[in-house]
Design a protein around this motif. Structure first.
Motif, PDB file in Angstrom:
ATOM      1  N   THR A  16       1.070  -0.897  -0.160  1.00  0.00           N
ATOM      2  CA  THR A  16       0.341  -0.215   0.238  1.00  0.00           C
ATOM      3  C   THR A  16       1.201   1.129   0.178  1.00  0.00           C
ATOM      4  OG1 THR A  16      -0.600   0.572   2.383  1.00  0.00           O
ATOM      5  CG2 THR A  16      -1.459  -0.594   1.647  1.00  0.00           C
ATOM      6  N   ARG A  17       0.328   2.380  -0.370  1.00  0.00           N
ATOM      7  CA  ARG A  17       1.024   2.946   0.025  1.00  0.00           C
ATOM      8  C   ARG A  17      -0.281   4.290   0.679  1.00  0.00           C
ATOM      9  NH1 ARG A  17       4.392   1.447  -0.792  1.00  0.00           N
ATOM     10  NH2 ARG A  17       6.639   1.438  -2.641  1.00  0.00           N
ATOM     11  N   GLU A  18       0.255   4.327   2.272  1.00  0.00           N
ATOM     12  CA  GLU A  18      -0.987   4.553   3.297  1.00  0.00           C
ATOM     13  C   GLU A  18      -1.227   6.245   2.640  1.00  0.00           C
ATOM     14  OE1 GLU A  18       1.802   2.698   3.840  1.00  0.00           O
ATOM     15  OE2 GLU A  18       3.268   4.093   5.272  1.00  0.00           O
ATOM     16  N   ASN A  19      -0.421   7.103   2.922  1.00  0.00           N
ATOM     17  CA  ASN A  19      -0.309   8.767   2.812  1.00  0.00           C
ATOM     18  C   ASN A  19      -1.128   8.920   1.790  1.00  0.00           C
ATOM     19  OD1 ASN A  19      -0.126   8.052   5.514  1.00  0.00           O
ATOM     20  ND2 ASN A  19       2.105   8.171   5.106  1.00  0.00           N
ATOM     21  N   ASN A  20      -1.217   8.498   0.833  1.00  0.00           N
ATOM     22  CA  ASN A  20      -1.559   8.656  -0.882  1.00  0.00           C
ATOM     23  C   ASN A  20      -2.632   8.990  -0.662  1.00  0.00           C
ATOM     24  OD1 ASN A  20       0.943   8.696  -1.758  1.00  0.00           O
ATOM     25  ND2 ASN A  20       0.512   7.341  -3.527  1.00  0.00           N
ATOM     26  N   PHE A  21      -3.330  10.053  -1.555  1.00  0.00           N
ATOM     27  CA  PHE A  21      -4.747  10.614  -1.679  1.00  0.00           C
ATOM     28  C   PHE A  21      -5.647   9.044  -1.686  1.00  0.00           C
ATOM     29  CE2 PHE A  21      -8.249  11.095  -5.287  1.00  0.00           C
ATOM     30  CZ  PHE A  21      -8.788  12.006  -3.714  1.00  0.00           C
ATOM     31  N   PRO A  22      -6.937   8.844  -1.510  1.00  0.00           N
ATOM     32  CA  PRO A  22      -7.325   9.535  -1.173  1.00  0.00           C
ATOM     33  C   PRO A  22      -7.344   9.532   0.870  1.00  0.00           C
ATOM     34  CG  PRO A  22      -8.620   7.976  -0.489  1.00  0.00           C
ATOM     35  CD  PRO A  22      -7.342   7.388  -2.006  1.00  0.00           C
ATOM     36  N   SER A  23      -6.399   9.450   1.025  1.00  0.00           N
ATOM     37  CA  SER A  23      -6.212   9.686   2.662  1.00  0.00           C
ATOM     38  C   SER A  23      -6.422  10.966   3.193  1.00  0.00           C
ATOM     39  CB  SER A  23      -4.699   8.866   2.858  1.00  0.00           C
ATOM     40  OG  SER A  23      -4.841   7.159   3.104  1.00  0.00           O
ATOM     41  N   GLY A  24      -6.643  11.286   3.978  1.00  0.00           N
ATOM     42  CA  GLY A  24      -6.436  12.419   3.961  1.00  0.00           C
ATOM     43  C   GLY A  24      -7.814  13.145   4.041  1.00  0.00           C
ATOM     44  N   SER A  25      -8.308  12.537   2.960  1.00  0.00           N
ATOM     45  CA  SER A  25      -9.923  13.527   2.999  1.00  0.00           C
ATOM     46  C   SER A  25     -10.782  12.326   3.219  1.00  0.00           C
ATOM     47  CB  SER A  25      -9.823  13.412   0.971  1.00  0.00           C
ATOM     48  OG  SER A  25     -10.228  12.231   0.520  1.00  0.00           O
ATOM     49  N   VAL A  26     -10.714  11.342   4.022  1.00  0.00           N
ATOM     50  CA  VAL A  26     -12.169  10.383   4.353  1.00  0.00           C
ATOM     51  C   VAL A  26     -11.720  10.768   5.996  1.00  0.00           C
ATOM     52  CG1 VAL A  26     -13.125   8.429   4.425  1.00  0.00           C
ATOM     53  CG2 VAL A  26     -11.565   9.683   1.945  1.00  0.00           C
ATOM     54  N   LYS A  27     -12.430  10.716   6.284  1.00  0.00           N
ATOM     55  CA  LYS A  27     -12.734  11.126   7.813  1.00  0.00           C
ATOM     56  C   LYS A  27     -11.693   9.514   8.487  1.00  0.00           C
ATOM     57  CE  LYS A  27     -15.075  13.968  10.994  1.00  0.00           C
ATOM     58  NZ  LYS A  27     -16.623  14.736  11.143  1.00  0.00           N
ATOM     59  N   ASN A  28     -12.949   8.784   7.881  1.00  0.00           N
ATOM     60  CA  ASN A  28     -12.456   7.235   8.641  1.00  0.00           C
ATOM     61  C   ASN A  28     -12.193   5.920   7.887  1.00  0.00           C
ATOM     62  OD1 ASN A  28     -14.551   7.995  10.980  1.00  0.00           O
ATOM     63  ND2 ASN A  28     -15.816   7.895   9.418  1.00  0.00           N
ATOM     64  N   LEU A  29     -10.281   5.881   7.769  1.00  0.00           N
ATOM     65  CA  LEU A  29      -9.954   5.301   6.713  1.00  0.00           C
ATOM     66  C   LEU A  29      -9.393   3.819   7.645  1.00  0.00           C
ATOM     67  CD1 LEU A  29      -8.685   6.646   3.927  1.00  0.00           C
ATOM     68  CD2 LEU A  29      -7.018   5.770   5.229  1.00  0.00           C
ATOM     69  N   LEU A  30      -8.861   3.275   7.076  1.00  0.00           N
ATOM     70  CA  LEU A  30      -7.981   2.061   7.374  1.00  0.00           C
ATOM     71  C   LEU A  30      -6.871   1.414   6.481  1.00  0.00           C
ATOM     72  CD1 LEU A  30      -6.943   0.043   9.855  1.00  0.00           C
ATOM     73  CD2 LEU A  30      -8.768  -1.120   9.099  1.00  0.00           C
ATOM     74  N   ILE A  31      -5.904   1.811   6.615  1.00  0.00           N
ATOM     75  CA  ILE A  31      -5.030   0.596   4.838  1.00  0.00           C
ATOM     76  C   ILE A  31      -4.187  -0.275   6.061  1.00  0.00           C
ATOM     77  CG2 ILE A  31      -3.080   1.480   3.683  1.00  0.00           C
ATOM     78  CD1 ILE A  31      -5.592   3.104   2.534  1.00  0.00           C
ATOM     79  N   GLU A  32      -4.590  -1.540   5.666  1.00  0.00           N
ATOM     80  CA  GLU A  32      -3.614  -2.657   5.872  1.00  0.00           C
ATOM     81  C   GLU A  32      -2.793  -3.131   4.728  1.00  0.00           C
ATOM     82  OE1 GLU A  32      -7.239  -4.293   9.029  1.00  0.00           O
ATOM     83  OE2 GLU A  32      -7.474  -5.212   7.152  1.00  0.00           O
TER      84      GLU A  32
END
Ligand code: FES
Ligand code: FES
Lengths: 715, 152
Positions: free
Chosen positions: A462-478
């Protein structure tokens, strides 16, 4: 500035190593001018720093330290030095520098990182030399340096030419380099931003020896190596057949490899086929169906590594009006540069000479040093041109084995990989499967987002900090990484080469479920990231918006009912690229006509090179998304050459329309960033045209794609 | 081993090699003509293209025993000073990325244009589809072939 001063003071014999081949193709343009040979220029030139030397004849020598594999850094780096020097470009001669830790740092090609790393350094190298030349002129004339101007290798006073640079080099080289130099205002650039021709054109187009495979040395033998399948080791070798091939001088078993050695290459290709090698298991012996099963299991596993977590994902999904779940999968890929792997090595006692195509000369030398127990200082490495790299030549396996073999043979040796060796020899783009989930509220707003990546030797898939991270309130990247004996490696735009496709296709699914225009959906998310950022944001929101808007505008996004379009945007390796794919229908048949790309890579140093990288990246991304597959059976790839490993060809590329967003930032690299968005743009256009969602690559092997009969035709 | 007298780039060359040695390896390993490239070895990519009596041919699968008295032209012999119209067009359009495939591309284009001096874009694509370019310079190749056709 310190670097330059130090480099300047070090009047080293810069003119050792490297390939002494100039690029004059236009000597005939000025028949009266006496043209010196490269050797003459090099022997007379005064060194100004690690990049630059100028001869009394006014010829300018510029060294390009980074490996050249088609990104044309061998032209664009010297352009930057020449720009700040105010050189006459027609008098510039470019040389590939050999590996030299003292003179250069980061002598590698990878990660699209050379340009951002070297931009300032190269400018200062040119500007410092210009400062000294002007100072020398001022001293001679008895005027202030500020009264002098420079243009095209000459110094002027009150508009009158006073000296050529060549007349000043001897004096200038005795002056002390300043700590600070003025750099040009980009609006005054005269060389940067112009379509300067590749400095190696003549040699490339007349068949001069440039590449590693073209290396022949006195007393050298040739070798080819049979490497084991993944997860296996040699049990026994019957080499009688191989030895009986005329022209084979030796067969050597070393390090789980079997090398056939001879004077020329053809007998080795034949002898390799005569080797009878019995292997035994040395780990799991995997086939593609094992990987499919592993993906399924691990997507359900309780033990994933959390890469990023924002808000309360469980609550968001529980309260969602709509949940969308999709899985995307890609196969392994071989890098398959057109020039197969190869390297020349000569171990002479405690000294080693290495010559060949590597993206990481420093690493190659280090690993050779470690293996042979010979100090780094005793190992020289000369860079040839690379016939493509795509990340494969970041590894040093093909260098180290050549050195090891040379030591065993006590001879200089060139190891050549056949295409089959190259394709079965590992270091692949890892196979990965993703599961995406989106939670939408009643209004279609994205309130929750989950991504789990499972990769086979992919590290973090993954690239956990790439878009859309930062724009979605509830987010989980595993992430879950499965360890396999099949070796993997960075492959042009590592991870993002497929992640971008999966994510941009999934966002298209989200837009359709939310009944929103896909461009609007992305812009709305960026607005949220700007106004209500969630957690850390690792991309520049305005620059991403810039390429999205430009791509939409240039492609007439949504303006024509007859054109079915797919949108995609990605930020990787410091650059931003948005793409739109256009499909039209002709007699009910979809035809992929065009891809429009908008790129923000800051200052475009070399427009020809930039266009090459954008178009080439798109062709690469498209070809591998659509056609190419590498599958495994019992630890061995089934595809071993271009008859079954299908690469994109001329008739399969659409029109590509390239645009740049002038953001005014310093230049960033372009070797990779144009590739990631392409597959998604095409898949989204295919959906728009046919209602089919292609979630796995290569497209042509997916059943959803099989009856679409997509044609590709240029306008 | 057998002795072959080959006509390459207007000169005759003697080589003593096995009958089944592909012309590619005779050129590269025995005659030092390394402009002709090895990539797939199975007539799939065109990196090894030369002219045999003017015909663009994969040299990686052509055994030396099959060359006979044919005229062989390699990239080194296409022109005296790199000034064949196709080479000039390749420079003008600045076609190459890594450059590894380009000798083969140029040889194919030159043979094609000799036969079809005024090709349509579609004909160019059909002819050049035989050559792979891993760097994806296809747009520029097409442009350069069209330019070479115009400037001939
Ligand atoms: S090397 Fe001959 S066609 Fe590929
Ligand atoms: S330019 Fe690199 S393979 Fe064609």
């Amino acid at each position: 500035m310190k670097t330059n001063r130090r480099d300047f003071l070090k009047v080293a014999a810069t003119a050792t190593g490297g390939l002494f081949i100039g690029f004059y193709w236009s000597g005939c343009d000025s028949p009266k001018m006496q043209v010196l040979t490269d050797e003459e220029v090099l022997s007379q030139a005064f060194n100004f720093n690690a990049y630059l030397a100028i001869s009394p004849s006014g010829d300018v020598v510029i060294y390009s330290p980074n490996p050249e594999l088609g990104q044309n850094i061998i032209t664009s780096f010297p352009m930057i030095v020449a720009e700040e020097l105010d050189a006459d470009w027609s008098k510039v001669r470019v040389f590939q520098a050999a590996l030299d830790n003292e003179k250069y740092d980061r002598q590698l090609t990878g990660g699209s990182g050379a340009m951002p790393h070297s931009w300032e350094r190269l400018r200062k190298a040119g500007a410092t030399a210009k400062y000294l030349l002007v100072q020398a002129a001022a001293n001679k004339l008895g005027v202030e340096a500020s009264e002098l101007t420079t243009e095209k290798g000459e110094v002027f006073h009150n508009g009158k030419k006073k000296f050529g640079f060549g007349e000043l080099v001897s004096d200038a080289s005795k002056l002390t380099a300043p700590d600070e130099v003025m750099l040009k205002d980009p609006k005054d650039f005269k060389i940067i931003g112009t379509p300067v021709k590749n400095v190696k054109n003549k040699e490339m187009f007349t068949g001069k020896p440039l590449f590693g495979l073209d290396i022949y040395r006195e007393g050298m033998v040739n070798a080819m190596i049979q490497r084991p399948p993944f997860g296996m080791k040699i049990k026994s070798v019957d080499d009688s057949g191989a030895r009986s091939v005329s022209g084979v001088s030796d067969v050597i078993v070393f390090n789980n490899n079997v090398a056939v050695v001879g004077e020329s290459t053809w007998p080795l290709l034949k002898a390799k086929r005569q080797l009878r090698i019995e292997y035994e298991p040395d780990g799991p012996i995997e086939s593609s169906f094992d990987h499919d099963r592993i993906f399924k299991e691990l997507l359900e596993s309780k033990n994933a590594q959390v890469m990023r977590k924002d808000g309360d994902v469980d609550a968001a999904f529980k309260n969602a009006a709509q949940v969308i779940t999709s899985e995307y999968q890609c196969p392994f890929l071989s890098h398959s540069p057109m020039e197969p792997q190869n390297f020349f090595a000569h171990v002479k006692g405690d000294k080693v000479e290495l010559i060949g195509p590597t993206q990481t000369p420093d690493r190659a030398r280090m690993e050779t040093s470690q293996l042979l127990g010979i100090p780094k200082e005793n190992i020289t490495l000369e860079l040839t041109r690379l016939g493509g790299g795509f990340g494969r030549r970041l590894r040093a396996d093909f260098v180290v084995e050549a050195a090891e073999l040379s030591k065993i043979l006590d001879k200089p040796v060139k190891v050549t990989w056949s295409r089959e060796d190259d394709m079965t020899g590992g270091a692949y783009r890892p196979a990965v499967r993703y599961r995406f989930q989106a939670a939408l509220d009643e209004q279609g707003n994205l309130i929750g987002y989950k991504l789990r990546g499972v990769g086979i030797n992919a590290g973090n898939a993954t690239r956990e900090n790439n878009f859309p991270s930062g724009s979605v309130k509830n987010l989980l990247i595993e992430n879950i990484d499965y360890k396999s004996p099949i070796t993997t490696n960075a492959w042009r735009a590592p991870i993002t080469n497929f992640l971008a496709y999966a994510e941009q296709s999934f966002l298209d699914e989200v837009a359709i479920a939310a009944k929103k225009d896909p461009v609007k959906l992305r812009l709305d998310l960026l607005d949220r990231a700007k106004n209500n950022p969630v957690g850390e944001i690792h991309y520049d929101i305005d620059r991403m918006r810039g390429v999205i808007e430009t791509a939409a505008e240039k492609s007439n996004w949504g303006k024509s009912k007859d054109v079915m379009q797919g949108f995609s945007v990605y930020f990787s390796h410091r650059s931003y690229v948005a793409q739109v794919a256009d499909i039209i229908m002709e007699n009910g048949q979809p035809i992929l006509k065009k891809i429009t790309a908008a790129t923000d890579c800051g200052v475009v140093v070399h427009p020809t090179g930039a266009n090459h990288q954008v178009r080439g990246g798109i062709v690469d991304g498209m070809g591998h998304a659509m056609f190419t597959n590498l599958t495994f059976e019992n630890g061995l790839p089934r595809q071993r050459n271009f008859d079954t490993y299908r690469l994109i060809r001329m008739k399969e590329v659409p029109e590509i329309d390239v645009h740049y967003v002038d953001s005014g930032y310093d230049p960033t690299g372009l070797g990779e960033p144009a590739l990631p968005p392409t597959g998604g743009a095409i898949a989204n256009a295919i959906f728009a045209a046919t209602g089919r969602r292609i979630r796995s690559q290569p497209f042509i092997e997916q059943k959803e794609f099989s009856d679409i009969k997509l044609q590709i035709r240029r306008a | 081993m057998a002795n072959y007298n080959l006509k390459i780039n207007g000169q005759s060359h003697q080589v003593d090699v096995e009958d089944d040695t592909p012309l590619l390896w005779v050129l590269r390993d025995h005659l030092g003509l390394v402009g002709t490239k090895f990539s797939c070895g199975i007539a799939q990519c065109g990196a090894c293209m030369v002219h045999i009596n003017g015909e663009a041919t994969y040299s990686c699968t052509l055994p030396v025993s099959g060359v006979g008295s044919s005229e062989v032209t390699t990239i080194e012999g296409l022109s005296k000073d790199g000034d064949h119209p196709v080479q000039k067009a390749w420079n003008e359009i600045d076609v190459a990325q890594c450059g590894y495939c380009q000798a083969g591309q140029i040889m194919n284009a030159a043979a094609f244009l000799k036969k079809n001096p005024k090709p349509t874009l579609e004909e160019i694509e059909n002819a050049m589809n035989r050559n792979l370019c891993r760097c994806g310079t296809y747009h520029k190749i097409r442009e350069a072939v069209a330019l070479a056709a115009k400037t001939k």
